[in-house]
Design a protein around this motif. Structure first.
Motif, PDB file in Angstrom:
ATOM      1  N   GLU A 151      22.447  44.388 -38.276  1.00  0.00           N
ATOM      2  CA  GLU A 151      22.220  44.695 -36.865  1.00  0.00           C
ATOM      3  C   GLU A 151      20.857  45.347 -36.658  1.00  0.00           C
ATOM      4  O   GLU A 151      20.122  44.994 -35.732  1.00  0.00           O
ATOM      5  CB  GLU A 151      23.330  45.603 -36.338  1.00  0.00           C
ATOM      6  N   ARG A 152      20.500  46.282 -37.528  1.00  0.00           N
ATOM      7  CA  ARG A 152      19.213  46.948 -37.400  1.00  0.00           C
ATOM      8  C   ARG A 152      18.064  45.972 -37.629  1.00  0.00           C
ATOM      9  O   ARG A 152      17.039  46.018 -36.951  1.00  0.00           O
ATOM     10  CB  ARG A 152      19.140  48.120 -38.386  1.00  0.00           C
ATOM     11  N   ARG A 157      17.656  43.851 -34.527  1.00  0.00           N
ATOM     12  CA  ARG A 157      16.992  44.594 -33.454  1.00  0.00           C
ATOM     13  C   ARG A 157      15.483  44.640 -33.687  1.00  0.00           C
ATOM     14  O   ARG A 157      14.686  44.504 -32.746  1.00  0.00           O
ATOM     15  CB  ARG A 157      17.572  46.007 -33.338  1.00  0.00           C
ATOM     16  N   SER A 216      24.887  43.757 -29.796  1.00  0.00           N
ATOM     17  CA  SER A 216      24.356  44.682 -30.801  1.00  0.00           C
ATOM     18  C   SER A 216      22.845  44.859 -30.693  1.00  0.00           C
ATOM     19  O   SER A 216      22.297  45.856 -31.172  1.00  0.00           O
ATOM     20  CB  SER A 216      24.710  44.197 -32.210  1.00  0.00           C
ATOM     21  N   LEU A 217      22.149  43.905 -30.053  1.00  0.00           N
ATOM     22  CA  LEU A 217      20.698  44.006 -29.919  1.00  0.00           C
ATOM     23  C   LEU A 217      20.284  45.106 -28.942  1.00  0.00           C
ATOM     24  O   LEU A 217      19.157  45.609 -29.021  1.00  0.00           O
ATOM     25  CB  LEU A 217      20.118  42.664 -29.460  1.00  0.00           C
TER      26      LEU A 217
END
Length: 218
Positions: free
Chosen positions: A130-131, A134, A176-177
């Motif tokens: 997820e990180r 992003r 999640s972004l």
């Protein structure tokens, strides 16, 4: 690194895992570009592209052939050296692809890009997906596209799946972004089936999904 690749990270357990995976066979992947990349990017005006988790380089080579200037990233030194060799064998001019070694959980390529592609960026290990995604969205230039393609689940032949590994839906990836309102448009959210051979060469059905979003120009 050799063959024009550069490194921005040391070799930790994740790198060792993927180096061993690639070193265990002459070729891990098909050597062909991913179908969704071809279908979604084929109509775009070429510019700068970032290929995250480039593996043996098939997507990067295809993008370069279409006129893109590509930064291709992987954690595995073995994969990157193989990818650079693939590009050379295919006659891709030196300088069209910048091969970079990154553990994306630790370092990320600099700059912004007209296309950021993350094709099957999964790992059975502790990868902060997820990180990373992003950071991928943050690297998209105004008017550019983020294309995320992933598996929707384990293959049918997987007898010992990793219960802690989650395969998010496109909507889960989008949420999640944490994108700001009014700055992006959703181009495609899709779940689709494709045929993939099992380890014995028998064709089976695999379900994948796609999220494609575009950063709006100011």
């Amino acid at each position: 690194m050799t063959d024009g690749t550069t490194s921005a990270t040391g070799a930790g357990p994740e790198a060792e895992f993927w180096d061993a995976r690639y070193a265990g066979s002459d070729r891990v992947w098909s050597g062909n570009p991913n179908n969704v990349l071809v279908s979604e990017v084929g109509g775009l005006k070429p510019g700068t592209a970032l290929d995250l988790g480039c593996g043996e380089g098939a997507d990067a080579v295809w993008l370069a052939r279409q006129g893109w200037r590509v930064t291709a990233v992987d954690i595995s030194r073995v994969a990157l050296e193989r990818a650079a060799g693939h590009a050379k064998a295919e006659g891709i001019a030196e300088g069209l692809i910048d091969w970079q070694r990154h553990d994306l959980g630790e370092t990320f390529p600099e700059g912004t890009y007209d296309l950021v592609s993350a094709q099957f960026l999964h790992s059975p290990n502790d990868m902060p997906r997820e990180r990373i995604l992003r950071a991928a969205a943050a690297a998209v230039a105004p008017g550019g596209v983020l294309l995320v393609v992933g598996h929707a689940g384990f293959p049918a032949w997987e007898t010992d799946p990793h219960p802690e590994m989650h395969f998010p839906t496109p909507d889960e990836v989008l949420e999640s972004l944490g994108l700001p309102d009014g700055e992006w448009e959703v181009v495609l959210t899709d779940e689709h089936e494709r045929i993939q051979n099992d380890p014995d060469g028998r064709p089976t059905t695999r379900v994948d999904n796609t999220l494609e979003i575009r950063r709006l120009a100011p």
